[in-house]
Scaffold this motif. Structure first.
Motif, short mmCIF file in Angstrom:
data_model
loop_
_atom_site.label_atom_id
_atom_site.label_comp_id
_atom_site.label_asym_id
_atom_site.label_seq_id
_atom_site.Cartn_x
_atom_site.Cartn_y
_atom_site.Cartn_z
N LEU A 19 0.88 -1.18 0.00
CA LEU A 19 0.00 0.00 0.00
C LEU A 19 0.91 1.22 0.00
N SER A 154 2.49 -6.17 3.21
CA SER A 154 1.83 -7.33 3.83
C SER A 154 2.23 -8.57 3.07
N VAL A 158 -3.50 -9.61 1.04
CA VAL A 158 -3.86 -8.20 1.08
C VAL A 158 -4.85 -8.05 2.23
N TRP A 162 -7.24 -2.84 3.60
CA TRP A 162 -6.54 -2.10 2.55
C TRP A 162 -7.42 -1.84 1.34
N VAL A 226 -6.09 2.59 8.95
CA VAL A 226 -5.81 3.06 7.60
C VAL A 226 -6.14 4.54 7.46
N LEU A 241 -2.71 0.50 -4.21
CA LEU A 241 -2.62 -0.86 -3.68
C LEU A 241 -2.09 -1.75 -4.78
#
Length: 300
Positions: A19, A154, A158, A162, A226, A241
């Motif tokens: 991200l 990550s 995912v 996100w 986030v 992303l």
């Protein structure tokens, strides 16, 4: 393995998603702005439009990380911060996402400390190496209390949270291309890219309904996390992303059918409308997709 993408390349990206936030060049204070201007002038953008991925630049970053691992002396993190960045050119505006390799290495070290037993951790990174790294981190934090990474990573999934900043219209999928003549094979790419203002609105809307209906759940707490991270950046930034190396674990057919952001949005819409069962079904579809990928971590 059935369904796993086969790509022949000297460096295979790790099974990790990223991200990223790209801030406009004009948002950087001096002397960073001049430094990044010179960097862009010398190298050019990694992606010349919103539809292009930064895959080649990401592989270059991976090659650099592998070179660090080849060092004879074990090191928990690079000795100095990287002067590199991902650069996007969108509608005539230059956006920069610094690699911030040293800062992210500290974060990875913290993750290792939490995930590995002490005996294995001591084998991977001896205690004296970790102590030096943590001491360097403390000194750096004291001098840079407000700094934050432009990139979150990550492994093997995912995280569902996100997907909150994105809509299905932000999805860019590029199928794999076989080698042709002098052109090497190109792996499939899947990424989302959206303006920061839109990302913040979506996260805020999602967080409101999650706080009202599912307060204290991992998804509600993740939405808050986030949202706070995005608030640290310039309002005219871009948010991306990138499935990164995970495309090799997902496989071409499942990758083309993956609409996780749209499915999460459908679940939130159902939850907002009071349709708990519909929300649960949509959320389970997303969870199950990533549960299958996570299980590959333990495959022989």
């Amino acid at each position: 393995m059935l369904g796993v993408t086969d790509v022949h390349t000297s460096v295979l990206a790790p099974y990790a998603a990223h991200l990223r936030v790209y801030e406009p060049l004009a948002a950087y204070p001096e002397p960073d702005r001049t430094r990044w201007q010179e960097y862009v002038a010398a190298r050019g953008p990694d992606a010349g439009s919103a539809a292009e991925p930064v895959t080649e630049a990401a592989l270059e970053a991976q090659r650099g990380a592998l070179a660090e691992l080849a060092s004879r002396t074990p090191r928990a993190l690079p000795e100095r911060e990287s002067g590199r960045a991902f650069v996007r050119l969108v509608d005539g505006v230059t956006y920069v996402c610094p690699w911030s390799t040293r800062l992210r290495s500290w974060q990875a070290l913290e993750e290792l400390r939490e995930s590995l037993p002490d005996a294995l951790l001591d084998t991977v990174l001896p205690q004296p190496v970790r102590r030096r790294a943590l001491a360097a981190q403390a000194r750096w934090r004291a001098a840079h209390p407000d700094d934050r990474p432009w990139i979150l990573t990550s492994r093997w999934e995912v995280p569902v949270r996100w997907f909150l900043p994105f809509g299905d219209e932000d999805r860019r999928f590029l199928p794999a291309q076989p080698a042709r003549g002098d052109q090497p094979a190109r792996p499939a790419t899947l990424f989302y890219l959206t303006p920061m203002a839109q990302a913040r609105r979506r996260v805020a809307r999602g967080y409101r309904v999650l706080r009202e209906q599912l307060r204290g759940t991992p998804l509600a707490l993740g939405a808050e996390e986030v949202g706070r991270w995005l608030e640290d950046f310039h309002p005219r930034s871009l948010v991306e992303l990138d499935y990164g190396g995970l495309v090799h674990a997902i496989g071409a057919r499942r990758l083309a059918a993956d609409r996780s952001a749209a499915e999460l949005a459908q679940g939130l819409a159902a939850l907002r409308a009071g349709d708990g069962e519909g929300a649960a079904r949509a959320y389970e579809v997303v969870l199950e997709r990533w549960r299958v990928i996570q299980e590959l971590r333990y495959a022989n």
